[in-house]
Write a protein that holds these residues in place. Structure first.
Motif, PDB file in Angstrom:
ATOM      1  N   VAL A  54      31.769 -15.978  -1.630  1.00  0.00           N
ATOM      2  CA  VAL A  54      30.873 -16.825  -0.839  1.00  0.00           C
ATOM      3  C   VAL A  54      30.447 -16.097   0.435  1.00  0.00           C
ATOM      4  N   PHE A  55      31.376 -15.392   1.064  1.00  0.00           N
ATOM      5  CA  PHE A  55      31.094 -14.670   2.303  1.00  0.00           C
ATOM      6  C   PHE A  55      30.049 -13.579   2.075  1.00  0.00           C
ATOM      7  N   HIS A  56      30.133 -12.874   0.958  1.00  0.00           N
ATOM      8  CA  HIS A  56      29.234 -11.749   0.704  1.00  0.00           C
ATOM      9  C   HIS A  56      27.904 -12.157   0.061  1.00  0.00           C
ATOM     10  N   ARG A  57      27.795 -13.366  -0.421  1.00  0.00           N
ATOM     11  CA  ARG A  57      26.569 -13.822  -1.081  1.00  0.00           C
ATOM     12  C   ARG A  57      25.330 -13.679  -0.196  1.00  0.00           C
ATOM     13  N   PRO A  58      25.356 -14.105   1.073  1.00  0.00           N
ATOM     14  CA  PRO A  58      24.159 -13.936   1.916  1.00  0.00           C
ATOM     15  C   PRO A  58      23.783 -12.465   2.116  1.00  0.00           C
ATOM     16  N   ALA A  59      24.772 -11.584   2.214  1.00  0.00           N
ATOM     17  CA  ALA A  59      24.466 -10.158   2.379  1.00  0.00           C
ATOM     18  C   ALA A  59      23.750  -9.625   1.148  1.00  0.00           C
ATOM     19  N   ALA A  61      21.908 -11.339  -0.886  1.00  0.00           N
ATOM     20  CA  ALA A  61      20.556 -11.900  -0.874  1.00  0.00           C
ATOM     21  C   ALA A  61      19.668 -11.157   0.118  1.00  0.00           C
ATOM     22  N   ALA A  62      20.216 -10.814   1.277  1.00  0.00           N
ATOM     23  CA  ALA A  62      19.438 -10.078   2.286  1.00  0.00           C
ATOM     24  C   ALA A  62      19.058  -8.694   1.781  1.00  0.00           C
ATOM     25  N   ILE A  63      19.974  -8.027   1.107  1.00  0.00           N
ATOM     26  CA  ILE A  63      19.690  -6.694   0.558  1.00  0.00           C
ATOM     27  C   ILE A  63      18.594  -6.793  -0.504  1.00  0.00           C
ATOM     28  N   ALA A  64      18.678  -7.797  -1.354  1.00  0.00           N
ATOM     29  CA  ALA A  64      17.653  -7.979  -2.392  1.00  0.00           C
ATOM     30  C   ALA A  64      16.296  -8.273  -1.762  1.00  0.00           C
ATOM     31  N   ILE A  69      10.731  -6.498   0.021  1.00  0.00           N
ATOM     32  CA  ILE A  69       9.785  -6.257   1.118  1.00  0.00           C
ATOM     33  C   ILE A  69       9.337  -4.801   1.142  1.00  0.00           C
ATOM     34  N   ARG A  70      10.275  -3.884   0.891  1.00  0.00           N
ATOM     35  CA  ARG A  70       9.978  -2.451   0.972  1.00  0.00           C
ATOM     36  C   ARG A  70       9.382  -1.871  -0.308  1.00  0.00           C
ATOM     37  N   ALA A  71       9.281  -2.669  -1.354  1.00  0.00           N
ATOM     38  CA  ALA A  71       8.780  -2.170  -2.640  1.00  0.00           C
ATOM     39  C   ALA A  71       7.403  -1.517  -2.478  1.00  0.00           C
TER      40      ALA A  71
END
Length: 114
Positions: A54-59, A61-64, A69-71
């Motif tokens: 649960v703690f790492h889920r937002p990270a 999502a942010a990386i994805a 955005i950078r594609a």
């Protein structure tokens, strides 16, 4: 691993407020609490495996989102854009911008002042 008092201080809340949130978090299996062996008045808080997920889920999502955005942009293009975009962001968030007396003119020639 940290104790409740340290956690409360780190996030800037009262211990009682944190305890309320930890109770809820513990009830869904994301953390465990136990008494410190050297001081039974201290509760030690640890993430469970589920809590780590649960703690790492937002990270994740942010990386994805960052990848989306950078594609299509090269590293060089991203570097070229970074400074002007940072200045734009700073301008947008600047405190005390006086829009009424701004000398900014929209590219279509409209100053936005009527």
């Amino acid at each position: 691993m940290a104790n409740q008092r340290e956690l409360a201080a780190a996030i800037g809340v009262q211990v009682a407020t944190l305890t309320h949130h930890l109770n809820a978090t513990e009830s869904v299996g994301s953390i465990t609490r136990r008494r410190a062996p050297d001081n039974p008045r201290v509760q030690v808080v640890e993430l469970t495996g589920e809590g780590e997920t649960v703690f790492h889920r937002p990270a994740k999502a942010a990386i994805a989102q960052d990848k989306r955005i950078r594609a299509g942009f090269s590293d060089e293009e991203i570097t070229t854009l970074a400074a002007p975009l940072s200045r734009l962001a700073a301008n947008v968030t600047a405190v005390g911008i006086d829009q009424e007396n701004s000398d900014w003119t929209h590219p279509n020639g409209d100053s936005g002042q009527d």
